[in-house]
Write a protein that holds these residues in place. Structure first.
Motif, PDB file in Angstrom:
ATOM      1  N   LEU A 117       6.757   0.695  10.137  1.00 57.70           N
ATOM      2  CA  LEU A 117       6.120   1.000  11.421  1.00 57.70           C
ATOM      3  C   LEU A 117       4.679   1.451  11.212  1.00 57.70           C
ATOM      4  O   LEU A 117       3.772   1.019  11.938  1.00 57.70           O
ATOM      5  CB  LEU A 117       6.918   2.079  12.151  1.00 57.70           C
ATOM      6  CG  LEU A 117       6.418   2.470  13.529  1.00 57.70           C
ATOM      7  CD1 LEU A 117       6.573   1.314  14.508  1.00 57.70           C
ATOM      8  CD2 LEU A 117       7.165   3.687  14.030  1.00 57.70           C
ATOM      9  N   MET A 118       4.456   2.318  10.221  1.00 56.54           N
ATOM     10  CA  MET A 118       3.096   2.796   9.938  1.00 56.54           C
ATOM     11  C   MET A 118       2.187   1.645   9.494  1.00 56.54           C
ATOM     12  O   MET A 118       1.007   1.603   9.857  1.00 56.54           O
ATOM     13  CB  MET A 118       3.108   3.890   8.877  1.00 56.54           C
ATOM     14  CG  MET A 118       3.738   5.180   9.330  1.00 56.54           C
ATOM     15  SD  MET A 118       2.918   5.825  10.798  1.00 56.54           S
ATOM     16  CE  MET A 118       4.047   7.097  11.264  1.00 56.54           C
ATOM     17  N   GLN A 119       2.734   0.721   8.722  1.00 54.76           N
ATOM     18  CA  GLN A 119       1.951  -0.442   8.295  1.00 54.76           C
ATOM     19  C   GLN A 119       1.523  -1.263   9.510  1.00 54.76           C
ATOM     20  O   GLN A 119       0.357  -1.657   9.623  1.00 54.76           O
ATOM     21  CB  GLN A 119       2.765  -1.312   7.339  1.00 54.76           C
ATOM     22  CG  GLN A 119       3.008  -0.702   5.988  1.00 54.76           C
ATOM     23  CD  GLN A 119       4.088  -1.430   5.199  1.00 54.76           C
ATOM     24  OE1 GLN A 119       4.701  -2.373   5.685  1.00 54.76           O
ATOM     25  NE2 GLN A 119       4.330  -0.967   3.981  1.00 54.76           N
ATOM     26  N   ASN A 124      -2.687  -2.951  13.237  1.00 60.29           N
ATOM     27  CA  ASN A 124      -3.160  -3.153  14.614  1.00 60.29           C
ATOM     28  C   ASN A 124      -4.414  -2.330  14.890  1.00 60.29           C
ATOM     29  O   ASN A 124      -5.367  -2.828  15.496  1.00 60.29           O
ATOM     30  CB  ASN A 124      -2.067  -2.781  15.628  1.00 60.29           C
ATOM     31  CG  ASN A 124      -0.924  -3.763  15.616  1.00 60.29           C
ATOM     32  OD1 ASN A 124      -1.068  -4.908  15.188  1.00 60.29           O
ATOM     33  ND2 ASN A 124       0.231  -3.323  16.077  1.00 60.29           N
ATOM     34  N   TYR A 125      -4.426  -1.094  14.453  1.00 54.80           N
ATOM     35  CA  TYR A 125      -5.569  -0.214  14.673  1.00 54.80           C
ATOM     36  C   TYR A 125      -6.814  -0.753  13.962  1.00 54.80           C
ATOM     37  O   TYR A 125      -7.899  -0.806  14.560  1.00 54.80           O
ATOM     38  CB  TYR A 125      -5.240   1.198  14.179  1.00 54.80           C
ATOM     39  CG  TYR A 125      -6.363   2.182  14.323  1.00 54.80           C
ATOM     40  CD1 TYR A 125      -6.677   2.727  15.566  1.00 54.80           C
ATOM     41  CD2 TYR A 125      -7.136   2.566  13.225  1.00 54.80           C
ATOM     42  CE1 TYR A 125      -7.712   3.637  15.716  1.00 54.80           C
ATOM     43  CE2 TYR A 125      -8.177   3.466  13.365  1.00 54.80           C
ATOM     44  CZ  TYR A 125      -8.460   3.995  14.605  1.00 54.80           C
ATOM     45  OH  TYR A 125      -9.493   4.887  14.746  1.00 54.80           O
ATOM     46  N   MET A 126      -6.641  -1.142  12.708  1.00 55.97           N
ATOM     47  CA  MET A 126      -7.791  -1.628  11.941  1.00 55.97           C
ATOM     48  C   MET A 126      -8.336  -2.932  12.519  1.00 55.97           C
ATOM     49  O   MET A 126      -9.556  -3.141  12.556  1.00 55.97           O
ATOM     50  CB  MET A 126      -7.416  -1.792  10.467  1.00 55.97           C
ATOM     51  CG  MET A 126      -7.162  -0.460   9.772  1.00 55.97           C
ATOM     52  SD  MET A 126      -6.728  -0.638   8.046  1.00 55.97           S
ATOM     53  CE  MET A 126      -8.382  -0.819   7.356  1.00 55.97           C
ATOM     54  N   GLU A 127      -7.449  -3.800  12.994  1.00 55.46           N
ATOM     55  CA  GLU A 127      -7.898  -5.057  13.601  1.00 55.46           C
ATOM     56  C   GLU A 127      -8.646  -4.779  14.912  1.00 55.46           C
ATOM     57  O   GLU A 127      -9.669  -5.397  15.188  1.00 55.46           O
ATOM     58  CB  GLU A 127      -6.705  -5.984  13.847  1.00 55.46           C
ATOM     59  CG  GLU A 127      -6.169  -6.593  12.568  1.00 55.46           C
ATOM     60  CD  GLU A 127      -4.911  -7.433  12.768  1.00 55.46           C
ATOM     61  OE1 GLU A 127      -4.575  -8.193  11.840  1.00 55.46           O
ATOM     62  OE2 GLU A 127      -4.254  -7.329  13.841  1.00 55.46           O
ATOM     63  N   MET A 140      -3.595  -2.124   3.439  1.00 59.00           N
ATOM     64  CA  MET A 140      -2.203  -2.580   3.553  1.00 59.00           C
ATOM     65  C   MET A 140      -1.515  -2.607   2.184  1.00 59.00           C
ATOM     66  O   MET A 140      -0.324  -2.313   2.083  1.00 59.00           O
ATOM     67  CB  MET A 140      -2.136  -3.963   4.213  1.00 59.00           C
ATOM     68  CG  MET A 140      -2.634  -3.984   5.652  1.00 59.00           C
ATOM     69  SD  MET A 140      -2.003  -2.662   6.707  1.00 59.00           S
ATOM     70  CE  MET A 140      -0.297  -3.079   6.814  1.00 59.00           C
ATOM     71  N   GLU A 141      -2.268  -2.909   1.154  1.00 59.69           N
ATOM     72  CA  GLU A 141      -1.701  -2.893  -0.201  1.00 59.69           C
ATOM     73  C   GLU A 141      -1.282  -1.475  -0.603  1.00 59.69           C
ATOM     74  O   GLU A 141      -0.233  -1.274  -1.206  1.00 59.69           O
ATOM     75  CB  GLU A 141      -2.725  -3.443  -1.199  1.00 59.69           C
ATOM     76  CG  GLU A 141      -2.149  -3.713  -2.568  1.00 59.69           C
ATOM     77  CD  GLU A 141      -3.167  -4.362  -3.490  1.00 59.69           C
ATOM     78  OE1 GLU A 141      -3.345  -3.842  -4.610  1.00 59.69           O
ATOM     79  OE2 GLU A 141      -3.768  -5.375  -3.089  1.00 59.69           O
TER      80      GLU A 141
END
Length: 183
Positions: A117-119, A124-127, A140-141
């Motif tokens: 969920l955090m990923q 979404n936030y970063m995009e 993400m890595e």
């Protein structure tokens, strides 16, 4: 004023148990209500802050109760520290046992679900913020590693003892009340 002969260990055990039970209850409410999942990306920070405030308030109340009920209304800084640190240690031990039971028996897949969920929320936030693709990929890595039960326990013990110890130093300074000098 005469002090009651209750040992610091007995009182610490009692209040440490209370603190652990309150902490476990809060944890179960957060889990059962899916509160962490619904709070969004910064939910764990909000919950962490709430737990710090809760620990502070509980240690303050418990140390004041110990001072007033067991020591006749006065307590040195050293006595307060000793009591508060013992409460923190006992609470941390009990909470660690609960953490192990929770992550092995109650909901073994919890950390994996939370990390997934955090990923998703981080991506979404970063995009949305227009982060460069390389930054998104690096972030993400880093979020791919799902903590093991023992990682979670180790983190719980560290935060419990270190954070609780710092809070104990502060609350002990607030609660300290030396016996009035007799003339």
């Amino acid at each position: 004023m005469e002090q009651k002969s209750t040992s610091v260990l007995k009182s610490s055990l009692t209040y440490g148990l209370y603190m652990a039970l309150i902490s476990i209850l809060v944890s179960l409410v957060i889990w059962a209500g899916s509160i962490l999942e619904s709070l969004g990306m910064f939910g764990s920070a909000a919950i962490g802050l709430f737990q710090i405030v809760l620990t502070f308030v509980l240690l303050l109340i418990f140390t004041k109760n110990y001072r007033n009920k067991e020591l006749g209304g006065s307590i040195t800084y050293g006595q307060a520290i000793k009591f508060a640190i013992l409460v923190v240690i006992i609470s941390t031990i009990i909470s660690t046992i609960y953490t192990y039971v929770f992550h092995t028996l109650i909901d073994p897949g919890y950390m994996e679900r939370i990390m997934t969920l955090m990923q998703e929320k981080t991506l979404n936030y970063m995009e949305k913020m227009g982060a460069p693709e390389s930054t998104i990929n690096d972030t993400m890595e880093k979020l791919q590693d799902i903590p093991t039960v023992f990682d979670t326990i180790k983190q719980s013990v560290m935060y419990g003892l270190i954070g609780g110890g710092i809070i104990a130093l502060i609350t002990s300074a607030i609660v300290k009340k030396n016996q009035p000098e007799e003339e």
